[in-house]
Each structure stands twice: as C-alpha cells, then as structure tokens.
Enzyme design. Structure first.
Site, PDB file in Angstrom:
ATOM      1  N   ARG A   1     -16.147 -15.081  12.064  1.00  0.00           N
ATOM      2  CA  ARG A   1     -15.687 -13.976  12.938  1.00  0.00           C
ATOM      3  C   ARG A   1     -14.237 -14.146  13.400  1.00  0.00           C
ATOM      4  NH1 ARG A   1     -20.889 -14.860  14.229  1.00  0.00           N
ATOM      5  NH2 ARG A   1     -22.306 -13.165  13.637  1.00  0.00           N
TER       6      ARG A   1
ATOM      7  N   LYS B   1      -1.849  -5.765   9.429  1.00  0.00           N
ATOM      8  CA  LYS B   1      -2.811  -5.105   8.537  1.00  0.00           C
ATOM      9  C   LYS B   1      -3.237  -6.079   7.450  1.00  0.00           C
ATOM     10  CE  LYS B   1      -1.412  -0.252   8.768  1.00  0.00           C
ATOM     11  NZ  LYS B   1      -0.878   0.853   7.961  1.00  0.00           N
TER      12      LYS B   1
ATOM     13  N   GLU C   1      11.930  -1.145   0.722  1.00  0.00           N
ATOM     14  CA  GLU C   1      11.419  -1.133   2.098  1.00  0.00           C
ATOM     15  C   GLU C   1      12.528  -1.506   3.084  1.00  0.00           C
ATOM     16  OE1 GLU C   1       8.510   0.075   2.841  1.00  0.00           O
ATOM     17  OE2 GLU C   1       7.547   0.062   0.870  1.00  0.00           O
TER      18      GLU C   1
ATOM     19  N   LYS D   1      10.256  -3.438  12.449  1.00  0.00           N
ATOM     20  CA  LYS D   1       8.832  -3.153  12.230  1.00  0.00           C
ATOM     21  C   LYS D   1       8.002  -3.722  13.387  1.00  0.00           C
ATOM     22  CE  LYS D   1       4.987  -3.026   9.051  1.00  0.00           C
ATOM     23  NZ  LYS D   1       4.325  -3.478   7.836  1.00  0.00           N
TER      24      LYS D   1
ATOM     25  N   GLU E   1      -1.449   3.042  14.313  1.00  0.00           N
ATOM     26  CA  GLU E   1      -0.920   4.203  13.592  1.00  0.00           C
ATOM     27  C   GLU E   1      -1.251   5.551  14.218  1.00  0.00           C
ATOM     28  OE1 GLU E   1      -1.835   3.979   9.384  1.00  0.00           O
ATOM     29  OE2 GLU E   1       0.271   3.566   9.060  1.00  0.00           O
TER      30      GLU E   1
ATOM     31  N   ARG F   1       4.111   4.552  14.473  1.00  0.00           N
ATOM     32  CA  ARG F   1       4.001   3.787  13.223  1.00  0.00           C
ATOM     33  C   ARG F   1       4.089   4.690  11.995  1.00  0.00           C
ATOM     34  NH1 ARG F   1       0.327  -1.655  12.398  1.00  0.00           N
ATOM     35  NH2 ARG F   1       1.036  -2.094  10.316  1.00  0.00           N
TER      36      ARG F   1
ATOM     37  N   ASN G   1       6.176   5.542   7.123  1.00  0.00           N
ATOM     38  CA  ASN G   1       5.762   6.187   5.867  1.00  0.00           C
ATOM     39  C   ASN G   1       6.873   7.035   5.250  1.00  0.00           C
ATOM     40  OD1 ASN G   1       3.223   5.082   6.004  1.00  0.00           O
ATOM     41  ND2 ASN G   1       2.409   6.775   7.221  1.00  0.00           N
TER      42      ASN G   1
ATOM     43  N   HIS H   1       6.919   7.970   1.615  1.00  0.00           N
ATOM     44  CA  HIS H   1       5.671   7.486   1.029  1.00  0.00           C
ATOM     45  C   HIS H   1       4.739   8.577   0.503  1.00  0.00           C
ATOM     46  CE1 HIS H   1       7.033   3.624   2.279  1.00  0.00           C
ATOM     47  NE2 HIS H   1       5.897   3.015   2.000  1.00  0.00           N
TER      48      HIS H   1
ATOM     49  N   HIS I   1       3.438   7.740  -3.162  1.00  0.00           N
ATOM     50  CA  HIS I   1       2.047   7.515  -3.570  1.00  0.00           C
ATOM     51  C   HIS I   1       1.677   8.421  -4.743  1.00  0.00           C
ATOM     52  CE1 HIS I   1       1.201   5.792   0.663  1.00  0.00           C
ATOM     53  NE2 HIS I   1       1.422   4.827  -0.197  1.00  0.00           N
TER      54      HIS I   1
ATOM     55  N   HIS J   1       5.586   0.198  -6.394  1.00  0.00           N
ATOM     56  CA  HIS J   1       5.570   0.941  -5.138  1.00  0.00           C
ATOM     57  C   HIS J   1       6.991   1.168  -4.613  1.00  0.00           C
ATOM     58  CE1 HIS J   1       4.190   2.296  -1.248  1.00  0.00           C
ATOM     59  NE2 HIS J   1       4.871   1.332  -0.652  1.00  0.00           N
TER      60      HIS J   1
HETATM   61  N1  LIG Z   1      -0.292  -5.382   5.127  1.00  0.00           N
HETATM   62  C1  LIG Z   1       0.691  -4.533   5.085  1.00  0.00           C
HETATM   63  O1  LIG Z   1       1.177  -4.028   6.090  1.00  0.00           O
HETATM   64  C2  LIG Z   1       1.279  -4.189   3.744  1.00  0.00           C
HETATM   65  C3  LIG Z   1       2.502  -3.493   3.678  1.00  0.00           C
HETATM   66  C4  LIG Z   1       3.047  -3.231   2.432  1.00  0.00           C
HETATM   67  C5  LIG Z   1       2.390  -3.650   1.275  1.00  0.00           C
HETATM   68  N2  LIG Z   1       1.205  -4.318   1.389  1.00  0.00           N
HETATM   69  C6  LIG Z   1       0.506  -4.789   0.192  1.00  0.00           C
HETATM   70  O2  LIG Z   1       1.327  -5.753  -0.455  1.00  0.00           O
HETATM   71  C7  LIG Z   1       0.977  -5.801  -1.834  1.00  0.00           C
HETATM   72  C8  LIG Z   1       2.230  -5.875  -2.660  1.00  0.00           C
HETATM   73  O3  LIG Z   1       2.969  -7.009  -2.266  1.00  0.00           O
HETATM   74  P1  LIG Z   1       3.629  -7.965  -3.340  1.00  0.00           P
HETATM   75  O4  LIG Z   1       4.398  -7.180  -4.314  1.00  0.00           O
HETATM   76  O5  LIG Z   1       4.307  -9.068  -2.615  1.00  0.00           O
HETATM   77  O6  LIG Z   1       2.312  -8.487  -4.091  1.00  0.00           O
HETATM   78  P2  LIG Z   1       1.930  -9.900  -4.736  1.00  0.00           P
HETATM   79  O7  LIG Z   1       1.478 -10.818  -3.676  1.00  0.00           O
HETATM   80  O8  LIG Z   1       0.970  -9.632  -5.833  1.00  0.00           O
HETATM   81  O9  LIG Z   1       3.288 -10.412  -5.346  1.00  0.00           O
HETATM   82  C9  LIG Z   1       3.824  -9.758  -6.470  1.00  0.00           C
HETATM   83  C10 LIG Z   1       4.065 -10.763  -7.606  1.00  0.00           C
HETATM   84  O10 LIG Z   1       5.138 -11.603  -7.225  1.00  0.00           O
HETATM   85  C11 LIG Z   1       4.815 -12.957  -7.440  1.00  0.00           C
HETATM   86  N3  LIG Z   1       5.620 -13.724  -6.495  1.00  0.00           N
HETATM   87  C12 LIG Z   1       5.533 -13.724  -5.141  1.00  0.00           C
HETATM   88  N4  LIG Z   1       6.486 -14.492  -4.625  1.00  0.00           N
HETATM   89  C13 LIG Z   1       7.216 -14.996  -5.650  1.00  0.00           C
HETATM   90  C14 LIG Z   1       8.346 -15.844  -5.753  1.00  0.00           C
HETATM   91  N5  LIG Z   1       8.977 -16.301  -4.673  1.00  0.00           N
HETATM   92  N6  LIG Z   1       8.812 -16.146  -6.980  1.00  0.00           N
HETATM   93  C15 LIG Z   1       8.210 -15.644  -8.099  1.00  0.00           C
HETATM   94  N7  LIG Z   1       7.139 -14.827  -8.063  1.00  0.00           N
HETATM   95  C16 LIG Z   1       6.654 -14.505  -6.859  1.00  0.00           C
HETATM   96  C17 LIG Z   1       3.324 -13.006  -7.225  1.00  0.00           C
HETATM   97  O11 LIG Z   1       2.743 -14.114  -7.857  1.00  0.00           O
HETATM   98  C18 LIG Z   1       2.880 -11.689  -7.862  1.00  0.00           C
HETATM   99  O12 LIG Z   1       2.715 -11.842  -9.228  1.00  0.00           O
HETATM  100  C19 LIG Z   1       0.142  -4.560  -2.113  1.00  0.00           C
HETATM  101  O13 LIG Z   1      -1.196  -4.929  -2.302  1.00  0.00           O
HETATM  102  C20 LIG Z   1       0.273  -3.732  -0.850  1.00  0.00           C
HETATM  103  O14 LIG Z   1      -0.863  -2.959  -0.564  1.00  0.00           O
HETATM  104  C21 LIG Z   1       0.653  -4.596   2.582  1.00  0.00           C
END
Ligand SMILES: NC(=O)c1ccc[n+]([C@@H]2O[C@H](COP(=O)([O-])OP(=O)(O)OC[C@H]3O[C@@H](n4cnc5c(N)ncnc54)[C@H](O)[C@@H]3O)[C@@H](O)[C@H]2O)c1
Length: 370
Positions: free
Chosen positions: A130, A152, A194, A242, A252, A256, A260, A263, A267, A279
C-alpha cells in the site's frame, strides 16, 4: 556546470547537475532521513533498483556502487526497454520481486531510467504494501524535464495509454545531466519539445533564453551543444515551472491543463502515425497547429507562430503532418479524454502565458482550419 536544487513543491527536492550518479548513495540517505556515517551494519534499508535493459548496463553499476557504499543493501530489477513493457504484467512481476526480495515498508524503490521506468517504478512503489518510498533518477531528457515531476505514475492497458495508475510523489529526484550524453538524436528531440512547450506556456524569459541558445538553428547538433552548456538550467526551469503548476493543481482540475499545449493534435498525429512518430515530435507539430489557429482567431498576438516556428524548425523538427485536418479532428474527438461536448484547447495569450479555450467538439476542425 553547477548543481542546482529545486523544491518541486511537494516537500521533496530535485537535485540537478553533473556527476550526481556517484553521489546517489549519500543523497538517498539524506532523502530517507538516515543520518550518520554507514558502519559495518549498514543502514538496514534495502533498495530495489528498477531500470531497463538499455539504461541498466550503462549506469546501473555506478548507481549500485554508490548506494552500497552508503550502506544500503541493493537488489536490481531490469525490464526490456521500451513502451511495450509499460503494462501491468511488468509491474506485477516487479512487485512480486519486491516481495521475494524481502522488502518491507521501511525499504524503497530507486527508479533509474526514462519516463517508462518512472511511471512503472513509481506505480509499483505506490502499490507494494500500500505504498513505500521511491526515488527517481531520470535519464532521458523527457523524464528529467517532465515525467519525473508531478507524481503521475501508471501503466498502459489495452484500452489506452496511462489509463491505470496512481498519484505518488517521490522522496527525491536526482538528475545527473551527464547521462544526456548517451541519448540518441531522436530521444533528445523528443524531450526538448516539452522544454519548448514549458517555456512557451509559462515563462517568456526562459523562451527568450532558448531562442538565444538556438541562434539561427542548425538541427539536432545545436540541441546537443545547448544541452552541454545549459542542461542544468534548462531542467531546473522546467521543474520549477511544472512543480508550480502541479502544486496548484495536482489532479488536473484547472491550471494543470495548460501543460497540454499542443497535445490535442499531437495525440491525434501519434495515432495517425500508428505511433511511428515520437510524442515530442508530434507535440512540436501540435504546438504550431494550435498557434496558427489561435493567431488567426486573434487569441494569440501576431508574430507568435513565427517565433515558435523559427525555434522548432531551427532545431530540426518537422513542422507539419501530412494528413487531412478532418482525419486528425476525428481521432481527437474519439480520444477517451476528450469525450463530451467541448474540448479544452490550450492557446498562447502571448509567449510565456497560456489560457484554455473551450471549443465545441463538433467545431474542432473549424477551429484548427487556417
Ligand atoms: N508521469 C508523467 O507525468 C509523464 C509525463 C510525460 C510522459 N510520461 C511517460 O513517459 C514515457 C516516455 O518517456 P521516455 O521517452 O523517457 O521513455 P523510456 O523510459 O522508454 O525511455 C526511452 C528510451 O530511452 C532509453 N534511455 C533512457 N535514458 C537513456 C540514456 N541516458 N541514454 C541512452 N538511452 C536512454 C530507454 O532505455 C528507452 O529505450 C511514456 O510512457 C509517457 O507516457 C509520463
């Protein structure tokens, strides 16, 4: 490059700068409130290092070493890198691993990786027994400037992305800017969209600094040199902005929503591309589409689109998407988050200031048509 602290607004710190992986152990001790010098018995706290198969081999060893030197027992879990892993099965496996490793409520999860790692590791920490503490070590630019802030966490389910999750805040975010050196060009572009968005909606001075750093452009090579020089400042500004937005509206309800910006169309473009376009690249196009529309309607001052376009195209992003507007609007209307009579569209009242304008879903294409 200096190390900078930001208080992200929820009682935890974000520490940003070069060389921080090697300091992870002591920083985590401080964040978990463990005082004193580690003695032979260690801290008595177990940490589960959650990472993926790309980041683990690159940086797992350095982090593990630092954590162990600070007196922690460390167990490591790696999942196959990529969005495909972001599902409940991976989280369930990891939670099972936490139980099998004898973790208890006083132990913690350390997430090392991008947004996928952060979302899943945070979600597992929110649900194991939990809720136990977790620390984020973001390694992608996107994770550093966006997903590691705001609390999130979650996973994708067959019905849609991020539809299952929880709000769960970390105890510390540790962002070592050296790790950006191993990011591919695509990953840099993905995260930097971003950054541009954040500056455009909230901070004209920050936007001007980005314009100055980008100069007359030159594609992603310029992006790499911008980050070499300014990474800590850029991440700090994004986290500060942020953090402020989220602090005032975690769930949100209002403010917040400005995050978007760009976005709605992004999307739709991602879906139209069958997720073959990242993205961030879709957000870059989305920001231009909505600003073209808002400028035409007098909701944004003349010249706003020009400035955005110069920055975005100068850094090597595509500036348009080859699909009929009607198709994109149809996809946007069918988005689960946009069901209802109106869609809130974020527009720039000026560079550095955003507002939400409600558009009838049936009039979405009219709004975007230039
Ligand atoms: N929680 C939130 O508020 C929020 C906000 C925006 C996006 N997201 C989520 O984030 C995800 C996308 O993030 P992401 O692109 O970081 O995803 P990810 O964690 O899959 O990383 C993308 C790729 O980069 C590689 N990588 C990461 N750091 C590296 C480094 N320093 N050197 C080499 N390779 C590296 C990873 O292994 C992976 O293959 C999505 O699932 C999205 O929904 C969440």
């Amino acid at each position: 490059m200096e190390k900078v602290y930001v208080n992200a607004g929820d009682g935890y710190d974000v520490l940003i700068g070069p060389g921080l992986l090697a300091e992870a152990g002591n920083r985590v001790r401080e964040a978990l409130g463990i005082g004193g010098v580690p003695e032979n018995g260690g801290t008595g706290v177990k940490l589960a290092l959650f990472t993926d198969t790309t980041v683990g081999p690159l940086y797992g060893e350095a982090v593990e070493k630092s954590l162990k030197e600070a007196g922690f027992t460390v167990v490591r879990y790696e999942y196959p890198a990529g969005e495909k892993s972001k599902n409940i099965e991976t989280v369930a496996h990891f939670v099972e691993f936490l139980a099998e490793s004898g973790m208890t409520r006083k132990d913690a999860v350390v997430v090392l990786g991008g947004g996928v790692a952060g979302d899943m590791g945070g979600f597992a920490a929110a649900t194991f027994m939990r809720g136990i503490k977790f620390i984020q070590i973001p390694t992608s630019l996107l994770a550093a400037v966006d997903s590691s802030v705001g609390g999130k966490t979650g996973v994708d389910i067959p019905a849609g992305k991020n539809l299952m999750g929880a709000f769960w805040q970390p105890s510390l975010v540790l962002c070592d800017t050296d790790v950006f050196g191993s990011l591919t060009e695509d990953l840099l572009l993905d995260g930097f969209a971003e950054v541009i968005k954040t500056a455009a909606i909230c901070d004209s001075g920050f936007f001007e600094r980005l314009e100055a750093a980008a100069g007359s452009g030159g594609g992603p090579g310029v992006l790499r040199s911008i980050l070499r020089e300014h990474a800590a400042d850029i991440v700090r500004d994004c986290v500060r902005i942020k953090g402020h937005v989220v602090e005032n509206d975690e769930r949100e309800g209002g403010l917040r929503r400005i995050l978007n910006f760009g976005h709605t169309m992004a999307h739709a473009i991602e879906k139209d591309a069958d997720y073959g376009l990242s993205h961030g690249k879709a957000v870059a196009i989305g920001m231009l589409m909505v600003t073209g529309a808002s400028e035409k309607r007098g909701l944004s001052p003349a010249g706003t689109l020009d400035r955005l376009t110069r920055l975005i195209s100068g850094l090597g992003y595509a500036t348009s998407w080859d699909a009929p507007l009607e198709t994109l609007c149809e996809i946007a209307r069918s988005d689960k988050k946009s069901r209802g009579s109106h869609i809130g569209i974020v527009v720039l009242e000026e560079i550095g200031k955003a507002a939400v304008t409600d558009v009838k879903t049936s009039e979405l294409a009219d709004f975007y048509r230039i």
